[in-house]
Design a protein around this motif. Structure first.
Motif, short mmCIF file in Angstrom:
data_model
loop_
_atom_site.label_atom_id
_atom_site.label_comp_id
_atom_site.label_asym_id
_atom_site.label_seq_id
_atom_site.Cartn_x
_atom_site.Cartn_y
_atom_site.Cartn_z
N VAL A 123 0.68 -1.11 0.04
CA VAL A 123 -0.02 0.35 -0.03
C VAL A 123 0.99 1.25 0.18
N MET A 124 1.52 1.13 0.78
CA MET A 124 3.02 2.23 1.26
C MET A 124 3.64 3.00 -0.65
N ASP A 127 1.16 4.44 -3.08
CA ASP A 127 1.23 5.23 -2.96
C ASP A 127 1.74 6.47 -3.33
N ALA A 128 3.15 5.75 -2.96
CA ALA A 128 4.16 6.91 -3.32
C ALA A 128 4.66 6.44 -4.82
N SER A 130 1.97 6.41 -7.36
CA SER A 130 1.20 6.86 -7.89
C SER A 130 1.11 7.89 -7.98
N VAL A 132 -0.58 9.43 -6.39
CA VAL A 132 -2.03 10.16 -5.83
C VAL A 132 -2.28 9.49 -4.27
N THR A 133 -2.60 11.10 -3.11
CA THR A 133 -2.72 10.48 -1.49
C THR A 133 -4.17 9.91 -1.77
N LEU A 134 -3.90 8.90 -0.88
CA LEU A 134 -4.78 8.26 -0.25
C LEU A 134 -5.63 8.58 1.55
N SER A 135 -6.72 8.96 1.15
CA SER A 135 -7.14 10.18 2.20
C SER A 135 -7.37 9.00 2.98
N ASP A 136 -7.14 9.57 4.47
CA ASP A 136 -6.84 8.57 5.56
C ASP A 136 -7.35 7.43 5.65
N GLN A 138 -9.33 5.61 3.54
CA GLN A 138 -8.60 4.33 2.93
C GLN A 138 -7.88 4.27 3.11
N ARG A 139 -6.30 4.55 3.63
CA ARG A 139 -5.21 4.06 4.22
C ARG A 139 -6.10 3.04 4.83
#
Length: 164
Positions: A123-124, A127-128, A130, A132-136, A138-139
């Motif tokens: 996931v990290m 996230d890095a 793409s 695109v920052t995931l919302s809290d 979604q994370r």
């Protein structure tokens, strides 16, 4: 024939007590075709010696004439001893199963911990990569611990030798 004695997490040989080794040997010998054939051979020899050889050929008094009372006493004693011996062997088989189950449980919990960490790393990385920052929320959903509760890791968990 089971191959549990080759499993690295089952105690064998010098790790066993004298009683455990005796239970293994008794279970392996009494539960074999050799034991059955020897037992039947002894019964036939006993009856043949007492009935045919002693009484009819040599014309002597048989040491245990027909209804074979002495043989009946010996067989009753053997049956009584076998009951206890088989219970001891059953306890030993339960102990082996318990050792194997404990090892399987340890492997499964370690594997689950490993997969949880792998999921977190993926996931990290996603996230890095793409951008695109995931919302809290979604994370948290992606990194949520598994629904199976894991026991806390102890020092005993690290004492298991590596599987060969």
């Amino acid at each position: 024939m089971s191959l549990w004695h080759h499993h690295p997490h089952v105690r064998t040989g010098g790790d066993l007590t004298l009683g455990e080794r005796a239970a293994d040997k008794m279970r392996n010998s009494m539960g074999s075709w050799t034991f059955i054939f020897v037992f039947v051979t002894v019964m036939i020899c006993w009856a043949g010696t007492n009935t045919l050889l002693m009484q009819r050929v040599l014309h002597h008094q048989a040491f245990d004439p027909y209804p074979y009372i002495l043989l009946n006493l010996l067989l009753s004693t053997l049956a009584g001893l076998q009951g206890g011996i088989l219970l001891i062997a059953s306890k030993r088989a339960d102990q082996i199963s318990s050792e194997l189950a404990q090892h399987d449980y340890q492997v499964n919990t370690d594997s689950l911990r490993y997969h949880v960490v792998q999921a977190q790393v993926l996931v990290m990385l996603a996230d890095a990569a793409s951008g695109v920052t995931l919302s809290d929320e979604q994370r948290k959903a992606l990194l949520a611990p598994p629904t199976i509760p894991l026991p806390p890791r102890t020092a005993q968990d690290d004492e298991w030798p590596a599987v060969r």
